[in-house]
Scaffold this motif. Structure first.
Motif, mmCIF file in Angstrom:
data_model
loop_
_atom_site.group_PDB
_atom_site.id
_atom_site.type_symbol
_atom_site.label_atom_id
_atom_site.label_comp_id
_atom_site.label_asym_id
_atom_site.label_seq_id
_atom_site.Cartn_x
_atom_site.Cartn_y
_atom_site.Cartn_z
ATOM 1 N N UNK A 52 30.715 -45.844 39.806
ATOM 2 C CA UNK A 52 31.869 -46.094 40.667
ATOM 3 C C UNK A 52 32.359 -47.538 40.541
ATOM 4 N N UNK A 53 31.717 -48.286 39.662
ATOM 5 C CA UNK A 53 32.139 -49.672 39.493
ATOM 6 C C UNK A 53 33.504 -49.702 38.791
ATOM 7 N N UNK A 54 34.420 -50.535 39.295
ATOM 8 C CA UNK A 54 35.765 -50.611 38.709
ATOM 9 C C UNK A 54 35.712 -51.509 37.476
ATOM 10 N N UNK A 55 36.062 -51.000 36.319
ATOM 11 C CA UNK A 55 35.900 -51.784 35.084
ATOM 12 C C UNK A 55 37.104 -52.644 34.731
ATOM 13 N N UNK A 56 38.174 -52.599 35.533
ATOM 14 C CA UNK A 56 39.365 -53.375 35.193
ATOM 15 C C UNK A 56 39.980 -53.895 36.488
ATOM 16 N N UNK A 57 40.796 -54.945 36.405
ATOM 17 C CA UNK A 57 41.392 -55.484 37.627
ATOM 18 C C UNK A 57 42.470 -54.565 38.213
ATOM 19 N N UNK A 58 42.530 -54.514 39.521
ATOM 20 C CA UNK A 58 43.554 -53.748 40.225
ATOM 21 C C UNK A 58 44.386 -54.714 41.072
ATOM 22 N N UNK A 59 45.660 -54.427 41.209
ATOM 23 C CA UNK A 59 46.562 -55.336 41.928
ATOM 24 C C UNK A 59 47.404 -54.533 42.909
ATOM 25 N N UNK B 257 47.543 -50.904 41.523
ATOM 26 C CA UNK B 257 47.917 -50.582 40.136
ATOM 27 C C UNK B 257 47.001 -51.352 39.185
ATOM 28 N N UNK B 258 46.753 -50.755 38.046
ATOM 29 C CA UNK B 258 45.881 -51.402 37.056
ATOM 30 C C UNK B 258 46.679 -52.462 36.317
ATOM 31 N N UNK B 259 46.118 -53.644 36.203
ATOM 32 C CA UNK B 259 46.815 -54.737 35.515
ATOM 33 C C UNK B 259 45.885 -55.345 34.471
ATOM 34 N N UNK B 260 46.462 -56.181 33.644
ATOM 35 C CA UNK B 260 45.664 -56.800 32.580
ATOM 36 C C UNK B 260 44.906 -58.013 33.121
ATOM 37 N N UNK B 261 43.903 -58.429 32.368
ATOM 38 C CA UNK B 261 43.155 -59.624 32.753
ATOM 39 C C UNK B 261 44.053 -60.861 32.676
#
Lengths: 305, 191
Positions: free
Chosen positions: B102-109, B118-122
């Motif tokens: 359940x760990x989120x692997x990408x940043x969310x904004x 929404x998923x955004x880039x690093x």
């Protein structure tokens, strides 16, 4: 003490057909031990007298003479009756009156006297740590199970029995009622009934504190299925649940990558009814697997595995 | 028949008795061994990362076919005089710190006023963080206190360090935040 071992051996004999022969012989030996050790002498200290002997000196010699005269013949008879045929034949070939089933007569008495003398020599050789053949080792170990004598003086060497200096036979994890608590690790001595607490992350043979490997079932008992995700093939280690449908849920093997020795480890949390010394006898497939991987058990068990 | 010590020694040499050293039939055991799937896991000692009590851990790892090291299990080290095999509920779940599904692997904004993440880039994330820090610092930077003393501090940002910080990470974070003028610093590693 022997009741638990007997009950467990009977249960495991039903569960593990591959160990039926081994456990059958073990059960026959349990009867011998119980009869010879009805007062729990094996748990006494060296300073106590053997049954029927009023002299204390030499205590060890008296114990050996008693064991050679009273226990060894029973062990040999039980082995001939319940052991695998090659072993039974080898024991019968010694010509020992007990193995041959001779019960009386002056000739038999003379033969028994000579046999007892040879038996004392055999037991003394085992106590002294001399090199013995597998059959001799088996007879000596099975006999000395009820004799409170160590093979050598107690020492402080890591991984050695604090009571007799013998090597560990089996490792086990004490039962823990709380799933968040890991039970302590204990070692059971191969040479005497003593058990002692030992580090869970150290090799009892060489003292190495790193490079420890735990070998456990992954729960996949057949290979032909298509490759699965690596997590599914992970060994069931630690306090986690055993692998689904594991054949040996309570057993693992712990090896050292420095000295390439291993011990069977029994987890009492996974099976509180397990009796480590008995369960270890059923781990023959694990022993074969570890041997194939290039590991050697720290010391073979009573049955030579 | 006389039984001598030499007689005992002459019986049962290795190999003569068949399957095992004592002659036990190993046919079934060999068949089971071939069916069993046994894997090895490396056992390592570690320390719980969460607080300063210093509970000892045992970690089990395995080399995956792709060459990566997989974490299989973490539990309390029964040898440790600190925790004697026990762990607190948080420490007992430390495996999830590394391998939780359940760990989120990408940043969310979530933009101001928006209801959805929404998923955004690093790149976007780091730029946005830097911009917000800069704006907050500029807006709340104090050069003098009420008595006219020069203080040059940023009172509008607080820093809460992770409990899983290593000493090096804690040192780096403190240096960075002090460099920005922050005075409200906290991290559990100081417990």
């Amino acid at each position: 003490m022997y009741g638990r071992e007997r009950g467990r051996a009977v249960a495991l004999r039903e569960r593990y057909p591959h160990a039926r022969e081994v456990l059958g012989l073990y059960l026959a030996l349990v009867d011998v031990w119980e009869a010879a050790d009805s007062g729990g002498e094996a748990g006494r200290t060296d300073g106590e007298l053997p049954p029927g002997d009023g002299e204390v000196s030499p205590v060890a010699g008296a114990w050996l003479a008693w064991a050679a005269a009273e226990v060894l013949p029973q062990v040999m008879a039980a082995t001939v009756a319940a052991g695998p045929r090659p072993l039974a034949e080898a024991v019968a070939a010694t010509g020992h009156p007990a193995a041959a089933g001779v019960a009386g007569g002056s000739g038999a008495a003379a033969g028994a006297g000579a046999a007892a003398g040879a038996g004392v020599e055999l037991l003394a050789a085992w106590v002294a740590g001399e090199e013995l053949t597998p059959v001799e080792r088996f007879l000596a170990r099975a006999t000395m199970r009820v004799v409170p004598l160590g093979r050598s003086s107690p020492g402080n060497a890591a991984g050695r029995c604090p009571a007799c200096g013998g090597p560990p036979q089996v490792s086990y994890r004490a039962e823990s009622e709380d799933p968040l608590v890991s039970g302590r690790r204990l070692l059971a001595c191969a040479g005497c009934p003593h058990e002692w607490s030992f580090s869970a992350t150290t090799c009892p043979n060489c003292g190495e504190t790193g490079k420890r490997t735990v070998h456990a079932e992954t729960g996949q008992t057949t290979a032909p299925s298509p490759p699965k995700p690596s997590r599914a093939a992970a060994p069931s280690v630690g306090r986690g649940d055993p692998a689904p449908e594991a054949l040996f849920p309570q057993l693992r093997a712990e090896s050292c990558e420095s000295c390439h020795r291993y011990l069977i480890d029994v987890d009492l949390t996974r099976d509180p009814r397990a009796v480590p010394r008995v369960d270890e006898l059923t781990a023959i497939p694990l022993d074969l697997h570890l041997a194939e991987q290039g590991y050697t058990k720290i010391t073979p068990n009573l049955m030579g595995f | 028949m006389e039984v001598s010590r030499r007689r005992f020694l002459s019986i049962g040499p290795m190999g003569v008795l068949g399957g095992s050293a004592l002659g036990f039939d190993l046919t079934e055991s060999i068949a089971i061994k071939q069916r069993l799937r046994i894997e090895g896991a490396t056992l390592s000692r570690s320390l719980c990362p969460y607080c300063a009590v210093g509970c000892a851990l045992i970690a089990y790892t395995k080399k995956a076919p792709n060459g990566r090291t997989e974490l299989l299990q973490i539990e309390g080290d029964p040898d440790s005089p600190v925790n004697e095999g026990t762990l607190c509920p948080k420490g007992a779940t430390s495996l999830q710190l590394a391998v939780s599904g359940r760990r989120v692997p990408h940043p969310l904004y979530r933009a101001p006023g928006a209801a959805e993440w929404t998923q955004v880039s690093w790149e976007f994330t780091l730029d946005r963080l830097a911009r917000n820090i800069k704006d907050s610092r500029d807006a709340t930077f104090v050069t003098q206190d009420a008595e006219g003393n020069v203080v040059n501090r940023c009172e509008g940002i607080a820093f809460a360090g992770g409990a899983a910080f290593s000493s090096e990470e804690g040192y780096l974070a403190t240096k960075l935040m002090r460099g920005l003028g922050l005075v409200h610093l906290e991290q559990q590693a100081r417990v």
